[in-house]
Design a protein around this motif. Structure first.
Motif, PDB file in Angstrom:
ATOM      1  N   LEU A  83      -3.879  -3.828  -3.880  1.00  0.00           N
ATOM      2  CA  LEU A  83      -2.419  -3.629  -3.905  1.00  0.00           C
ATOM      3  C   LEU A  83      -1.638  -4.654  -3.083  1.00  0.00           C
ATOM      4  N   LEU A 103     -15.300   0.550   4.188  1.00  0.00           N
ATOM      5  CA  LEU A 103     -15.218   1.271   2.918  1.00  0.00           C
ATOM      6  C   LEU A 103     -15.762   2.689   3.015  1.00  0.00           C
ATOM      7  N   SER A 187      -1.877  15.217   4.168  1.00  0.00           N
ATOM      8  CA  SER A 187      -3.294  14.830   4.216  1.00  0.00           C
ATOM      9  C   SER A 187      -3.802  14.939   5.656  1.00  0.00           C
ATOM     10  N   VAL A 201       2.514   2.106   0.262  1.00  0.00           N
ATOM     11  CA  VAL A 201       2.148   0.954   1.107  1.00  0.00           C
ATOM     12  C   VAL A 201       2.747  -0.335   0.552  1.00  0.00           C
TER      13      VAL A 201
END
Ligand code: PTJ
Length: 254
Positions: A83, A103, A187, A201
């Motif tokens: 992104l 990750l 979250s 973002v």
């Protein structure tokens, strides 16, 4: 790439989706990253697909916090590499923050593709690359516990964009200050971070870069006051009220 008519009212949102799909095709994004994008889109819709006042004040606090840090690190995952890689590299250069690839869904091939993308966007040094430099962060069982000794492990401030999990609590227990970008104010990461930027973002990162440029000229005391005046719980509550108001408005129209 799918052609999207420019006249489409949600064109920006669809372009973000396309970036993610392209990132998936290039081997940057995990399959689960597509689901995370869907989750994000739903919340973006609810917040009105624009940066709220509350998000702007979280961005200011985040800029101050990163500038005051001694060893800030930005954690990069597959979705972020797809992104906004260029923007994350720019943010790291403007604030002297390190970049670390970390990750959730471990995959060496994908990790290498992410490293290549960061490098082609100007990153010089990337952490989380060599197994010999890795160590474990206690308090989380996920693959994210494997961190770089000289990166996240040694950091005082860590930026963890786009993740809903238990790593934030583990980082906080390790004495670190955590900043996140998360469209979902509910979250686990949003709720446990020190500063949560409830925004897409792709919109917020440019504002954070701008803020850090402006704030780099301010003195330490001013930056400390910005952080002291920021209350993450209150900010999250404002975001939730905003979602509620948007829903009420739409229900009235319907
Ligand atoms: O590349 P990896 O292996 O590290 O995996 C990355 C993902 C994103 C797949 C992994 O971290 C994951 O599964 O994340 P979650 O648990 O789905 O959480 C992602 C969070 O980011 C959710 O709360 C989403 O609402 C939010 N989100 C998704 N897209 C955006 C977003 N927040 C801000 N901007 C977005 N574009």
């Amino acid at each position: 790439m799918t052609l999207i008519p420019k006249s489409h009212p949600r064109v920006k949102s669809l372009l973000i989706r396309e970036k993610l799909v392209e990132g998936f095709d290039k081997g940057l994004v995990a399959k689960e990253g597509l689901l995370a994008q869907g989750r994000g889109e739903a919340f973006d819709y609810l917040i009105g697909e624009k940066t709220s006042k509350a998000a702007k004040s979280a961005i200011k606090a985040a800029a101050a916090q990163i500038l005051l840090a001694k060893a800030p690190v930005i954690s990069i995952n597959g979705n972020i590499a797809a992104l906004c890689p260029k923007e994350m590299v720019r943010l790291s250069k403007n604030t002297s923050a390190k970049l670390e690839v970390n990750l959730f869904y471990v995959n060496e091939k994908r990790k290498r593709a992410i490293i290549r993308t960061l490098k082609s966007n100007g990153a010089k040094e990337i952490f989380g690359v060599n197994a010999r430099d890795s160590t474990r962060l206690s308090g989380t069982e996920s693959a994210r516990r494997i961190v770089d000794k000289n990166g996240i492990f040694a950091a005082d401030v860590v930026v963890v964009p786009l993740e809903d999990g238990d790593r934030t609590l583990a980082l906080r227990k390790a004495g670190k200050t955590v900043i996140t970008f998360d469209l979902n104010p509910l979250s686990r990461t949003s709720q446990t971070a020190n500063i949560t930027i409830v925004d897409n973002v792709t919109r917020a990162v440019d504002l954070l870069i701008e803020e850090s440029k402006k704030m780099a000229e301010k003195n330490k005391k001013t930056l400390q006051k910005i952080i002291a005046d920021f209350d993450n719980k209150k900010n999250l509550a404002e975001n939730i009220v905003q979602i509620k108001n948007n829903l009420t408005r739409r229900a009235r129209i319907a």
